[in-house]
Motif scaffolding. Sequence first.
Motif, mmCIF file in Angstrom:
data_model
loop_
_atom_site.group_PDB
_atom_site.id
_atom_site.type_symbol
_atom_site.label_atom_id
_atom_site.label_comp_id
_atom_site.label_asym_id
_atom_site.label_seq_id
_atom_site.Cartn_x
_atom_site.Cartn_y
_atom_site.Cartn_z
ATOM 1 N N PHE A 96 0.828 -1.216 0.000
ATOM 2 C CA PHE A 96 0.000 0.000 0.000
ATOM 3 C C PHE A 96 0.858 1.261 0.000
ATOM 4 O O PHE A 96 0.517 2.257 -0.630
ATOM 5 N N ARG A 97 1.975 1.182 0.703
ATOM 6 C CA ARG A 97 2.882 2.326 0.677
ATOM 7 C C ARG A 97 3.346 2.609 -0.745
ATOM 8 O O ARG A 97 3.338 3.740 -1.217
ATOM 9 N N GLY A 122 0.369 3.810 -2.909
ATOM 10 C CA GLY A 122 -0.019 5.166 -2.542
ATOM 11 C C GLY A 122 0.903 6.196 -3.176
ATOM 12 O O GLY A 122 0.448 7.150 -3.809
ATOM 13 N N SER A 123 2.196 5.970 -3.056
ATOM 14 C CA SER A 123 3.091 6.973 -3.639
ATOM 15 C C SER A 123 3.088 6.877 -5.165
ATOM 16 O O SER A 123 3.219 7.894 -5.841
ATOM 17 N N LEU A 148 0.603 6.400 -7.001
ATOM 18 C CA LEU A 148 -0.544 7.152 -7.498
ATOM 19 C C LEU A 148 -0.239 8.638 -7.615
ATOM 20 O O LEU A 148 -0.795 9.326 -8.462
#
Lengths: 343, 315
Positions: free
Chosen positions: B68-69, B72-73, B75
């Motif tokens: 997810f990290r 997230g970045s 994106l």
Amino acid sequence: MDGADGHSLPVMPQAAAAAPLLQVRDLSVSFAGEAGIMPAVRGASFDVPAGGCLGIVGESGSGKSVSSLAIMGLLPPQTARITSGSILFQGRDLLAMSASQVRSLRGSAISMIFQEPMSSLNPAFTIGDQIMEAIQAHERVSRREARDRAIGLLRQVRIPAPERRFSDYPHKLSGGMRQRVMIAIALACEPKLLIADEPTTALDVTVQAQIVELLRDIQQERGTSIMLISHNIGLIAGLADEIVVMYAGGVVERGATARVIGHPEHPYTVGLLGAVPRAEPGDHPLVGIDGAVPDLRHLPPGCVFEPRCPFSAAPCRQDEPALRSLLPGHLAACHMAPLDAVP
Amino acid sequence: MRFLIFFGQRLALAVPTVLILSVLVFLLQRLLPGDPALAMGGDEIDLQGLEEIRHKYGLDLPIHLQYFRWLGSALVGDLGISLRNSMGVTELLLGKLVITLQLAFASMIIAVVVGIPLGVLAASRHGTWLDTATSAVSLTSISIPHFWLGILLVLAFSVNLQWFPSSGYVPFWEDPRRSAMGFVLPSIVLGTGIAGVLMRHTRSAMLQSLGADYVRTARAKGLSERRVVLRHALRNALVPVVTLGAIEFGHLLAGAVLTEQIFSIPGFGKLLVDGVLYRDYAVVQGLVLVSAVLFILVSLTADVLYFVINPRLRG
Ligand SMILES: Nc1ncnc2c1ncn2[C@@H]1O[C@H](COP(=O)(O)OP(=O)(O)OP(=O)(O)O)[C@@H](O)[C@H]1O
Ligand SMILES: [Mg+2]
């Protein structure tokens, strides 16, 4: 038997007044395929009267479309061969012309509409575009003028809201509407001759009548000669001045419409009319025609209709009957004709 | 309106595709043997050093958190830091993307300019020796291996004739002429196979449309054969060919590993090889993700084109 000689072509009554627009003489077309040579049209002769309508009837596979494609110069060059004959249009032999001469007549002096309205228009272009293209192929006119004429043509073939329809793609139109567009394309350059190859076969019965009506109006208002092809003799009877009956690639009977329908002289025509030959005792009842069209690659030695013919006799199995005149302008290719005389 | 619905549907399909792909890419990298911290730290590093590296790059977190990290970045355009040379992966990719795009465009131009006209020619001369010859050329060009064709071209045009350089990339802004020359041979290598594919499909699509009733109508209008073939038949034959061309272009954007190696072109292909060799997770993940997104963008463009050239969809 009638004594008239069938080899020279007797003049039809109308043709006596004015020379026919189109004269097809002894036309033969065959296709080369893996299974051998197939004669699809065998020595067919007929005339389209100037300003009149010639009807051609015959079952599926009798060579009607092949004959009309030969007139248009649209037979597939790889497989089709015209082995004999001439096609005189206004006195000039189309078969002797160069490809580009024929092309300049195609779509301008001679037009054709086809059996398949659903697939005969290009799905990628608007109908307006396709009509304008037909005009601009033969005439130097501005886009504006072509557009106005195209809309006028749509109006003439009775398409509602022609301005709106102009920019529609074919898939938005029904079969009947598409056939009207095809007619508009065919009329774009005011042709002398319109060949309509089963223009209504793929359509609903009510739409069929409208299309026939439209063709009649075109013939009457513009004086366009029409060659109307159908397997439905009833449909042709309403429009044609003369009828040609084709069977297995050959013409078996021709004559004025009223005469051929009222007094058919070939058993095949009798069968097409789906009626008892004469309302007299001793007739041969014949409703529809039993049997099937013969394999054109292996035709019987005598009359090609003999295997299906209720009148068949010994000579029919030996010699192929030639087309011969029974009355002036009424010809049939049958040993037994006139059929009244058959016991 | 219809177009928006159509486009929206395609887009809605694209999003889950990218997400699933991102998970796969992420997992695949983690499942491969080898420890990136070890690769970075070298032989001399002690346990504490390894821990520090792991912590710095988030390698000590549970795997789903790592994902997810990363996502997230990603994106917001941050694809992390290259483990190998400490550069931002996004910048690294952008630099290479320019090169790969040039190569892909050049190859595609060659493929289209050669493949489509030859396909049209073969179909319009169906059954003649020209058709047979063209089909043979097409088959050969599809089956010829890239490395073999590459070496052959280098021998002929670089070593013997010395027309084009055998390798090396020169940025366009430094020397446009030399830059273009450098792309000629690799584009031929990549374009040849695609040209063969386009040729074959154009030919069969053309054969189909040349036999269609509307082509008979076009001839019945008295149009020239040229116009019948190039306007009426080709226009319809192009519909399937455009889709195919887009797929081929999408493949080119993923980078051409072998061809880039042969001609020493530092594009996506070379980046991928290096990334895998050095276990540079961030680079490989970013690269695959970007390639996938590019591929989807290309197919979306193809869908739009398909919509434009196919009036039946427009309603
Ligand atoms: N392109 C072609 N190649 C080979 N044979 C053909 C070709 N076109 C027509 N034929 C054959 O020629 C014969 C006559 O066909 P034609 O299309 O003229 O029949 P038709 O009288 O128009 O029949 P229909 O009522 O079904 O339209 C048929 O046996 C047909 O199979
Ligand atoms: Mg027919």
